[in-house]
Design a protein around this motif. Structure first.
Motif, PDB file in Angstrom:
ATOM      1  N   ARG A  93     -65.300 -25.136   0.321  1.00 46.93           N
ATOM      2  CA  ARG A  93     -64.219 -24.374   1.075  1.00 46.93           C
ATOM      3  C   ARG A  93     -64.151 -22.915   0.621  1.00 46.93           C
ATOM      4  NH1 ARG A  93     -58.536 -24.027   0.792  1.00 46.93           N
ATOM      5  NH2 ARG A  93     -57.516 -24.235   2.562  1.00 46.93           N
ATOM      6  N   ARG A 112     -66.440 -29.957  -2.483  1.00 45.30           N
ATOM      7  CA  ARG A 112     -66.037 -29.583  -1.329  1.00 45.30           C
ATOM      8  C   ARG A 112     -65.063 -28.521  -1.519  1.00 45.30           C
ATOM      9  NH1 ARG A 112     -66.072 -33.616   2.630  1.00 45.30           N
ATOM     10  NH2 ARG A 112     -64.152 -33.085   3.634  1.00 45.30           N
ATOM     11  N   PHE A 113     -64.261 -28.474  -2.697  1.00 43.74           N
ATOM     12  CA  PHE A 113     -63.236 -27.368  -2.953  1.00 43.74           C
ATOM     13  C   PHE A 113     -64.303 -25.989  -3.026  1.00 43.74           C
ATOM     14  CE2 PHE A 113     -61.146 -24.779  -6.539  1.00 43.74           C
ATOM     15  CZ  PHE A 113     -60.144 -24.277  -5.625  1.00 43.74           C
ATOM     16  N   ARG A 119     -66.636 -20.942   2.077  1.00 42.33           N
ATOM     17  CA  ARG A 119     -66.378 -20.672   3.539  1.00 42.33           C
ATOM     18  C   ARG A 119     -65.122 -19.477   3.666  1.00 42.33           C
ATOM     19  NH1 ARG A 119     -63.409 -25.247   5.557  1.00 42.33           N
ATOM     20  NH2 ARG A 119     -61.607 -23.765   5.729  1.00 42.33           N
ATOM     21  N   LYS A 139     -65.893 -39.311  -7.255  1.00 39.86           N
ATOM     22  CA  LYS A 139     -64.960 -38.819  -6.373  1.00 39.86           C
ATOM     23  C   LYS A 139     -64.478 -37.240  -6.871  1.00 39.86           C
ATOM     24  CE  LYS A 139     -60.882 -39.632  -3.927  1.00 39.86           C
ATOM     25  NZ  LYS A 139     -59.582 -40.506  -3.708  1.00 39.86           N
ATOM     26  N   ALA A 140     -64.335 -36.872  -8.277  1.00 37.77           N
ATOM     27  CA  ALA A 140     -63.938 -35.946  -8.749  1.00 37.77           C
ATOM     28  C   ALA A 140     -65.031 -34.924  -8.637  1.00 37.77           C
ATOM     29  CB  ALA A 140     -63.775 -35.907 -10.095  1.00 37.77           C
ATOM     30  N   GLN A 143     -57.625 -30.302  -7.361  1.00 39.02           N
ATOM     31  CA  GLN A 143     -57.232 -28.985  -7.093  1.00 39.02           C
ATOM     32  C   GLN A 143     -55.856 -28.903  -6.633  1.00 39.02           C
ATOM     33  OE1 GLN A 143     -59.921 -27.537  -7.615  1.00 39.02           O
ATOM     34  NE2 GLN A 143     -61.542 -28.892  -7.586  1.00 39.02           N
ATOM     35  N   PRO A 170     -59.587 -33.758 -13.265  1.00 40.37           N
ATOM     36  CA  PRO A 170     -59.592 -34.760 -12.297  1.00 40.37           C
ATOM     37  C   PRO A 170     -60.155 -33.988 -11.028  1.00 40.37           C
ATOM     38  CG  PRO A 170     -57.228 -34.322 -12.880  1.00 40.37           C
ATOM     39  CD  PRO A 170     -57.916 -33.516 -13.823  1.00 40.37           C
ATOM     40  N   GLN A 171     -60.106 -32.786 -10.771  1.00 46.23           N
ATOM     41  CA  GLN A 171     -60.732 -32.298  -9.915  1.00 46.23           C
ATOM     42  C   GLN A 171     -59.777 -32.597  -8.280  1.00 46.23           C
ATOM     43  OE1 GLN A 171     -62.742 -30.110  -9.932  1.00 46.23           O
ATOM     44  NE2 GLN A 171     -63.173 -30.438 -12.183  1.00 46.23           N
ATOM     45  N   PRO A 209     -57.128 -28.369  -0.217  1.00 52.16           N
ATOM     46  CA  PRO A 209     -58.220 -27.399  -0.785  1.00 52.16           C
ATOM     47  C   PRO A 209     -59.550 -28.128  -0.591  1.00 52.16           C
ATOM     48  CG  PRO A 209     -56.734 -29.126  -2.408  1.00 52.16           C
ATOM     49  CD  PRO A 209     -56.354 -29.194  -0.976  1.00 52.16           C
ATOM     50  N   LYS A 211     -67.300 -34.872  -6.109  1.00 47.57           N
ATOM     51  CA  LYS A 211     -67.191 -34.734  -4.706  1.00 47.57           C
ATOM     52  C   LYS A 211     -66.049 -33.709  -4.127  1.00 47.57           C
ATOM     53  CE  LYS A 211     -66.800 -38.044  -1.779  1.00 47.57           C
ATOM     54  NZ  LYS A 211     -67.114 -39.675  -1.279  1.00 47.57           N
ATOM     55  N   ALA A 212     -64.904 -33.967  -4.836  1.00 41.92           N
ATOM     56  CA  ALA A 212     -63.938 -32.827  -4.609  1.00 41.92           C
ATOM     57  C   ALA A 212     -64.131 -31.689  -5.137  1.00 41.92           C
ATOM     58  CB  ALA A 212     -62.690 -33.430  -5.423  1.00 41.92           C
ATOM     59  N   LYS A 213     -65.027 -31.508  -6.187  1.00 40.88           N
ATOM     60  CA  LYS A 213     -65.365 -30.372  -6.775  1.00 40.88           C
ATOM     61  C   LYS A 213     -66.324 -29.469  -5.831  1.00 40.88           C
ATOM     62  CE  LYS A 213     -67.149 -28.886 -11.220  1.00 40.88           C
ATOM     63  NZ  LYS A 213     -67.377 -29.316 -12.309  1.00 40.88           N
TER      64      LYS A 213
END
Lengths: 697, 197
Positions: free
Chosen positions: A463, A459-460, A466, A452-453, B47, B44-45, B125, A455-457
């Motif tokens: 973004r 996506r961040f 973008r 998950k982390a 953000q 943990p990302q 984010p 994936k979040a990275k």
């Protein structure tokens, strides 16, 4: 390969590492036939009874269903449906405690049987060899068959392999103490089981079929030998009794001498294993078009008066089975689902029987004393001697207690089959498997979090890229527009001259404004500013008006009530933007939001600006009483708004926020969308409350 | 003469090694800061920006340059411990300015109250909120990191943080909630033999 079969024919088998010989306790139930139970009062069918994804419920509360009707559906491959075990009415679709060691609640379908036991339409198909393989696999999948030995892996996935299969192994070893469900099933239904084995033979086309069975079931062995005596392909392999020979990897080792490497599926070695009860279910599904709705369950234990095997409909509460087998009424119940080695204690006796339930154990006090005293490990090493996966249980235990996940992976924790042999021999009574289970769950959770982390990275980062791109594009656009304007103005046409003069006029206005601002004559500023602003986009005008209103409000706080001024200003500007023909509820909402946002902004400016806070109209201290007052006011306003809306009056006195009032009035006049109005009123009240709070600060 | 030879030899050796080092620094140049990368992998990302930096990576870079290691609230003590291990410094308690409650949560939009202002979409984010102007918004729960950043911008307070519910899939084998029982076989012998249940 020849040598393997030769060895088997001679009755020689390989030995897997470790293993134990716990007391079998099978005599409690082996001497009685499988009992047909009466219909329970209610069936609780968990929608997920297998490994993989749960299906989607396709029945509603109150629906009448017939026996064998599918209750869930799924398009995902690793998913099988559940079926109505009898005809009746769906009484509820809700969360209930399921057969899981956690005792957590999951979605279940509750069915009240009507007693008719009406079947859905079935097409008997004795000539399954006429069907194509994919048709048979579809039948198996639609019948909801998942492995009945314990893991519950969907069977249709296991049998739809394209690999070349050398051995199809039928697991009839049933090595855990107490359990005799497969033993009795073989004795009573060996011909149906043979049909199932033949269907698997047809699907997988293995070179040989090996039935692994322990030597403590002589009658079942005889029944299987009689059933398979015409076939050279099927070998009944009688193995010496040893726990856990029924484990997949252990049985493969014992029969073929092949060790399945860590993380490798037996299919890649040309081996497929199926439980013998699954074979019976396959025969039922393919030939008799009967989905998996019942199974044999061993109800055993010395607390029962008449322990025996029963045919239980899936979804039957455990309590019902215990009653049928003579469980004495007692306060403190201790019931185990599954065998004594790998089963788990049930949180209550209302838990339903599911596809993987092979045993319900109700032990007496003597069988389970509650003096579970774990003491320190004495490093005797017995656990390592009995571990069938050749792990180092005591090392694992220390790492598990220290939560050293890296070390646990090095020690191959995930090759532990949780058979419980180590805990069984441990002289210190350490519940080793529980430590491993906790660690496994933690590692799995950590892996999920890591994914998950990651994936979040991603996506961040995406973004950020973008936003950067959009910013560049915007700048580029503005630059181009400016250039175009310049070019146009310098072209010398009459329009260009006009524009030039307009620019000059604007510049002059700006200058004038600056001068005015310095002389601090606020009223004239407003007039001269609003005039040119209204020529522009009305929205921009509104924004400017709002900004000014705020400024004004801050300045005039000593002379006029702040809120009134602000609202009057905004109402003016709002009205200028509002065209009566497009007044709609959305605008009202936006207005409310604007009011709220303004209130928020005001609050922040007030906080930062010391002078304004000291010169605030209400020189009260910031006290909880104020906040309370504001809340009460909001609530009163809300209530009033609601009342008025109910009366359909055209005047709204409760709200003092003029602009929103106007729009509300419009809507009241229209006399539609009443619930939205109420919401708007609420939002207004909320905004006001916030504003008041801000002011009091 | 010997002294000159010695100086020459030492000089030549020095030059050789200097050239070697120079070559190695060009040949084996590492792009970016490996320490910051490693730290970033530990964070943990979410953000969330609670550390005062705009995202996890900037904080990782700051830690690599000497910023305090105890500012990651969502990571909690576990993350601080991991960072301390990596940096070779003492473990510190979490910065007192932050909330200590780091139970996993996800944002939830009360959809009937949403006015479609897109403010939360801009704040997210990780682009985990979908919706358009004047249309209802919603949160993609699987993508939400629970950073809390969308709650403040909402003008109608329709976003709340809800804890992730426990299911059989994320259950952690909590020994305290279920009885751990050893089945004892009375028939075997006098010494009790524990069995796993």
């Amino acid at each position: 390969m020849e040598s393997v079969i030769e060895r088997i024919e001679k009755g020689h088998f390989w030995k897997f590492h470790g293993g134990i010989h716990p007391p079998e306790m099978k005599f409690l139930t082996t001497n009685k036939p499988i009992l047909q139970l009466p219909m329970p009062a209610e069936l609780v069918i968990p929608i997920q009874q297998h490994i993989g994804e749960a299906g989607e419920v396709i029945v509603n509360i109150g629906d009448a269903v017939v026996k064998g009707q599918a209750l869930t559906r799924s398009t995902l491959p690793i998913s099988v449906p559940v079926h109505a075990p009898t005809s009746g009415k769906i009484s509820a679709i809700e969360k209930a405690t399921i057969a899981h060691p956690s005792g957590l609640e999951e979605l279940c379908i509750k069915l009240i049987p009507d007693g008719e036991d009406t079947w859905r339409e079935r097409t008997i198909c004795p000539e399954y060899k006429q069907l194509s393989k994919s048709d048979i696999i579809e039948k198996i999948s639609n019948a909801g068959i998942s492995g009945m030995g314990g893991a519950g892996f969907p069977t249709h996935i296991k049998v739809s392999t394209n690999a070349q299969i050398n051995y199809l192994i039928i697991n009839a070893s049933e090595c855990e103490p107490y359990i005799t469900a497969d033993d009795l099933l073989i004795r009573e239904h060996s011909s149906a089981i043979l049909d199932g084995i033949n269907i698997l033979d047809h699907l997988l086309e293995p070179a040989f079929i090996l039935i692994g069975i322990e030597d403590n079931k002589p009658e079942a062995i005889q029944a299987l030998k009689n059933a398979t005596k015409d076939s050279d392909k099927i070998k009944v392999c009688v193995l010496p009794t040893q726990y856990p020979v029924g484990g997949e990897k252990q049985l493969i080792m014992a029969l073929t001498g092949t060790e399945v490497p860590s993380g490798v599926l037996p299919t890649t070695l040309g081996i497929v294993m199926q439980n013998i009860a699954t074979c019976f279910a396959i025969a039922d599904a393919v030939i008799h078009d009967t989905p998996l709705i019942k199974r044999v369950v061993t109800v055993s234990g010395q607390a029962l008066e008449k322990p025996q095997n029963v045919w239980a409909l899936l979804g039957t509460p455990v309590e019902f089975l215990l009653q049928e087998c003579g469980y004495p009424q007692q306060e403190k119940k201790h019931i185990v689902m599954g065998g004594p080695m790998m089963g788990f204690s049930l949180p209550n006796s209302q838990v339903p029987i599911v596809k993987t339930t092979n045993c319900i154990l109700a032990p007496s006090e003597q069988e389970i004393p509650n003096d579970n005293q774990e003491v320190e490990c004495i490093r005797c090493g017995q656990c390592a001697e009995v571990c069938p996966s050749q792990l180092l249980p005591q090392e694992l235990q220390w790492s598990a207690k220290a939560k050293d996940h890296q070390q646990l992976n090095t020690l191959n924790l995930f090759d532990c089959i949780e058979c419980g042999a180590c805990a069984y021999v441990c002289p210190s009574h350490i519940p080793l498997v529980h430590y491993y289970r906790i660690s496994k769950a933690e590692i799995r959770q950590q892996n999920l979090l890591d994914i998950k982390a990651e994936k979040a990275k991603v996506r961040f980062e995406a973004r950020k890229l973008r936003l950067e791109r959009e910013k560049l594009a915007r700048e580029e656009k503005h630059k181009k527009a400016a250039e175009a304007r310049k070019a146009r103005m310098n072209s010398g046409t009459p329009e260009a001259n006009n524009e030039k003069s307009a620019v000059a006029a604007a510049l002059a206005r700006v200058k004038a404004k600056k001068a005015q601002a310095s002389s601090e004559s606020t009223s004239s500023t407003e007039d001269s500013n609003i005039a040119p602003a209204t020529e522009k986009n009305p929205q921009v005008a509104a924004a400017i008006a709002r900004a000014k209103a705020k400024k004004l409000a801050a300045k005039n706080r000593q002379d006029t009530p702040e809120s009134q001024t602000t609202e009057n200003q905004t109402s003016e500007s709002e009205e200028s933007t509002v065209k009566p023909d497009i007044v709609d509820d959305k605008k009202a909402k936006i207005a409310a939001a604007v009011a709220k946002a303004k209130a928020k902004k005001l609050a922040t400016t007030n906080k930062s600006d010391e002078t304004s806070s000291t010169s605030s109209e209400k020189p009260k201290d910031i006290s909880p009483a104020d906040a309370k007052k504001a809340k009460i006011a909001a609530a009163v306003a809300k209530a009033k708004a609601k009342k008025q809306q109910a009366d359909k009056t055209k005047e709204i006195e409760a709200t003092s926020d003029d602009n929103v009032q106007t729009s509300i009035k419009d809507e009241v006049a229209k006399g539609d969308i009443p619930d939205k109005k109420a919401r708007i009123a609420a939002a207004v009240a909320k905004a006001k409350a916030k504003k008041q709070q801000a002011e009091s600060k | 003469m010997t002294i000159i030879i010695a100086i020459l030899v030492i000089g030549v050796i020095g030059l050789t090694f200097g050239a070697l080092l120079g070559y190695a620094s060009v040949r084996f140049k590492v792009e970016g800061d490996p320490l910051a990368e490693q730290l970033d992998a530990l964070l943990p990302q979410t953000q969330c920006g609670q550390c005062g930096y705009p995202g996890c990576k900037p904080y990782a870079e700051a830690v690599a340059n000497g910023e305090a290691i105890n500012k990651c609230a969502p990571g909690g003590d576990d993350t601080i411990k991991k960072i301390a291990d990596l940096m070779g410094v003492e473990v510190q308690p979490l910065d007192g300015n932050h909330e200590t409650d780091n139970t996993p949560k996800v944002a939830f939009i009360i959809e009937e109250d949403c006015i479609g202002c897109t403010k939360c979409i801009q704040a997210c984010p990780v682009d985990a909120i979908i919706g358009a102007t004047k249309q209802m918004h919603t949160v993609i729960i699987d993508e939400c990191t629970g950073c809390d950043l969308c709650v403040a911008p909402c003008p109608v307070d329709c976003i709340e943080m809800r804890p992730i519910s426990q299911t059989t899939r994320n259950w952690q084998w909590d020994l305290n909630t279920i009885p751990v029982v050893q089945i004892d076989e009375v028939q075997i012998d006098a010494t009790p033999q524990g069995k796993e249940v």
